[in-house]
Design a protein around this motif. Structure first.
Motif, short mmCIF file in Angstrom:
data_model
loop_
_atom_site.label_atom_id
_atom_site.label_comp_id
_atom_site.label_asym_id
_atom_site.label_seq_id
_atom_site.Cartn_x
_atom_site.Cartn_y
_atom_site.Cartn_z
N GLU A 159 96.18 17.66 23.27
CA GLU A 159 95.24 18.45 22.48
C GLU A 159 95.31 18.02 21.02
O GLU A 159 96.37 18.07 20.41
N ILE A 160 94.17 17.58 20.48
CA ILE A 160 94.08 17.28 19.05
C ILE A 160 93.94 18.60 18.30
O ILE A 160 93.02 19.37 18.54
N LYS A 161 94.87 18.88 17.39
CA LYS A 161 94.88 20.17 16.71
C LYS A 161 94.02 20.17 15.45
O LYS A 161 93.15 21.03 15.29
N HIS A 162 94.25 19.23 14.54
CA HIS A 162 93.55 19.24 13.26
C HIS A 162 93.07 17.83 12.92
O HIS A 162 93.76 16.85 13.18
N VAL A 163 91.88 17.79 12.31
CA VAL A 163 91.35 16.56 11.73
C VAL A 163 91.05 16.88 10.27
O VAL A 163 90.06 17.54 9.95
N ASP A 164 91.94 16.45 9.38
CA ASP A 164 91.82 16.76 7.95
C ASP A 164 91.06 15.67 7.23
O ASP A 164 91.37 14.47 7.39
N LEU A 165 90.08 16.07 6.42
CA LEU A 165 89.24 15.14 5.67
C LEU A 165 89.47 15.31 4.18
O LEU A 165 89.92 16.35 3.72
N ASP A 166 89.13 14.28 3.41
CA ASP A 166 89.16 14.37 1.96
C ASP A 166 88.06 15.29 1.46
O ASP A 166 87.05 15.54 2.16
N GLU A 167 88.23 15.79 0.24
CA GLU A 167 87.23 16.69 -0.33
C GLU A 167 85.87 16.00 -0.47
O GLU A 167 84.83 16.62 -0.25
N SER A 168 85.88 14.74 -0.87
CA SER A 168 84.61 14.01 -1.01
C SER A 168 83.89 13.89 0.32
O SER A 168 82.66 14.03 0.39
N MET A 169 84.64 13.65 1.39
CA MET A 169 84.02 13.53 2.71
C MET A 169 83.51 14.88 3.19
O MET A 169 82.45 14.97 3.83
N ILE A 170 84.22 15.96 2.85
CA ILE A 170 83.74 17.30 3.23
C ILE A 170 82.42 17.61 2.53
O ILE A 170 81.49 18.15 3.13
N ARG A 171 82.32 17.24 1.25
CA ARG A 171 81.06 17.47 0.52
C ARG A 171 79.94 16.62 1.10
O ARG A 171 78.79 17.07 1.19
N ALA A 172 80.25 15.39 1.49
CA ALA A 172 79.22 14.53 2.09
C ALA A 172 78.72 15.10 3.41
O ALA A 172 77.52 15.09 3.70
N ILE A 173 79.64 15.63 4.22
CA ILE A 173 79.24 16.23 5.49
C ILE A 173 78.40 17.48 5.24
O ILE A 173 77.43 17.76 5.96
N ALA A 174 78.76 18.25 4.19
CA ALA A 174 77.98 19.45 3.87
C ALA A 174 76.56 19.07 3.44
O ALA A 174 75.58 19.73 3.85
N ARG A 175 76.43 17.99 2.65
CA ARG A 175 75.10 17.54 2.25
C ARG A 175 74.30 17.05 3.46
O ARG A 175 73.09 17.30 3.56
N GLN A 176 74.99 16.37 4.36
CA GLN A 176 74.31 15.91 5.57
C GLN A 176 73.82 17.07 6.42
O GLN A 176 72.70 17.07 6.93
N ALA A 177 74.67 18.11 6.55
CA ALA A 177 74.26 19.28 7.33
C ALA A 177 73.09 20.01 6.67
O ALA A 177 72.17 20.49 7.35
N GLU A 178 73.11 20.07 5.32
CA GLU A 178 72.02 20.72 4.61
C GLU A 178 70.71 19.95 4.80
O GLU A 178 69.65 20.55 5.01
N ALA A 179 70.80 18.63 4.72
CA ALA A 179 69.60 17.81 4.94
C ALA A 179 69.07 17.97 6.36
O ALA A 179 67.85 18.01 6.58
N GLU A 180 69.97 18.08 7.31
CA GLU A 180 69.55 18.27 8.69
C GLU A 180 68.85 19.62 8.87
O GLU A 180 67.83 19.71 9.58
N ARG A 181 69.36 20.67 8.22
CA ARG A 181 68.70 21.98 8.31
C ARG A 181 67.32 21.95 7.66
O ARG A 181 66.38 22.55 8.17
N GLU A 182 67.20 21.25 6.52
CA GLU A 182 65.90 21.14 5.88
C GLU A 182 64.91 20.38 6.75
O GLU A 182 63.73 20.74 6.83
N ARG A 183 65.39 19.33 7.41
CA ARG A 183 64.51 18.58 8.30
C ARG A 183 64.01 19.46 9.45
O ARG A 183 62.82 19.46 9.80
N ARG A 184 64.92 20.24 10.04
CA ARG A 184 64.51 21.13 11.12
C ARG A 184 63.53 22.18 10.63
O ARG A 184 62.57 22.52 11.34
N ALA A 185 63.75 22.70 9.40
CA ALA A 185 62.83 23.71 8.86
C ALA A 185 61.43 23.12 8.67
O ALA A 185 60.42 23.78 8.97
N LYS A 186 61.36 21.87 8.17
CA LYS A 186 60.06 21.23 7.99
C LYS A 186 59.37 20.97 9.32
O LYS A 186 58.16 21.15 9.44
#
Length: 252
Positions: A159-186
Motif C-alpha cells: 500500500e502506497i501511503k503518501h505521495v508528497d509534492l513540492d509547493e510549486s508542483m501543488i500550485r501547478a496542479i491547482a491551476r490545472q484543476a482550475e483550468a479544467e473546471r473552467e473548461r467544463r463550465a464553458k
C-alpha cells in the motif's frame, strides 16, 4: 564428602542439560534445526527435543509482518520529483529457505522493497501515481513476490501511503484543476445555449403555423409587462406590422 559433592554437581549438570534439551514452540513458530552444522529438519509447533552440543535451533515467526518502507525520493517518467512511502505486508512460508537462503530475511525484504518502489514508480507519470494507486500497488506486489519467492517469503499486499509534492508542483496542479473546471463550465454553457436555440426554433416553428398564436403570445407579453411595478414600460412592436408598412411603401 568430596565424592558426594562431585556426584551431586554432576547430577545437577545432567538435569540442567536435560531440561535445556526441551524447547516449546508456539503455534505460529517453527524451529529450523541444524545437526553438526548441517540442516536437519523443521520442527514445531509444540514440545520438541534438541540434543545439546550437537543440534542448534533457529526460531522463525510465521505471522504476517508489517514493514514500513522509509520515504523514497522518486523521479517520475515526466521528470517530477516526489517523496513516496509505503507499507508492505509479508509472511514466511518456508522457514528453511528464510534461514538458509538469506542472512537476514527482514532486512533483505526491506532493502528490496525500497529499490522496487523507486524502480516501479519511476516508470509512471505523476498523474498515474495520484490516480492509479491500486494498479501501482499491484505492480509493486507482483515484483516483490517474484523476487522473494526464493527466500520462502510471500508478499501479501503493498500500500502506497503518501505521495508528497513540492509547493510549486501543488500550485501547478491547482491551476490545472482550475483550468479544467473552467473548461467544463464553458462546455456546459455552450451545450445549454445549443439546447436553448433548438427549443426556440421549435417554438418559432409552432407559432408560425398559426397566425393567431403569435397574437396570443403578444397579448401575454403585454399582460406580463402591465403586472410589473416598474415605472418604465417597454411596448413591443409586432414584426408583422413592420412588414405591412414595408409592403404598403413598395406598392406606393
Amino acid at each position: 564428602m568430596g565424592f558426594e559433592l562431585s556426584f551431586g554437581f554432576i547430577l545437577a549438570m545432567l538435569v540442567a542439560l536435560l531440561l535445556s534439551a526441551f524447547r516449546i514452540l508456539r503455534e505460529y513458530e517453527r524451529g529450523v534445526v541444524f545437526q553438526l552444522g548441517r540442516f536437519w529438519k523443521v520442527k514445531g509447533p509444540g514440545l520438541i527435543l534438541i540434543i545439546p552440543g550437537i543440534q542448534q535451533m533457529v526460531r522463525v515467526d510465521l505471522r504476517t509482518i508489517v514493514l514500513d518502507v522509509p520515504t523514497q525520493d522518486v523521479i517520475s517518467r515526466d521528470n517530477v520529483s516526489v517523496k513516496v512511502n509505503a507499507v508492505i505486508y509479508y509472511r514466511v512460508l518456508d522457514a528453511q529457505k528464510a534461514i538458509i537462503q538469506v542472512e537476514d530475511y527482514h532486512a533483505a525484504t526491506s532493502q528490496l522493497a525500497q529499490t522496487t518502489l523507486r524502480a516501479v514508480l519511476g516508470k509512471h507519470e505523476l498523474d498515474d501515481m495520484l490516480a492509479e494507486r491500486e494498479k501501482l500497488n499491484s505492480d509493486i506486489q507482483q515484483v516483490l513476490d517474484a523476487q522473494t519467492d526464493a527466500w520462502g517469503i510471500k508478499v501479501a499486499n503493498v500500500e502506497i501511503k503518501h505521495v508528497d509534492l513540492d509547493e510549486s508542483m501543488i500550485r501547478a496542479i491547482a491551476r490545472q484543476a482550475e483550468a479544467e473546471r473552467e473548461r467544463r463550465a464553458k462546455v456546459i454553457h455552450a451545450e445549454g445555449e445549443l439546447q436553448a436555440s433548438e427549443k426556440l426554433m421549435q417554438a418559432a416553428a409552432m407559432l408560425g403555423r398559426e397566425p393567431g398564436a403569435m397574437q396570443l403570445r403578444y397579448m401575454q407579453t403585454l399582460g406580463a409587462i402591465a403586472g410589473d411595478k416598474s415605472s418604465t414600460i417597454v411596448f413591443p412592436l409586432p414584426i408583422e406590422l413592420l412588414q405591412g408598412l414595408r409592403e404598403r411603401d413598395r406598392q406606393a
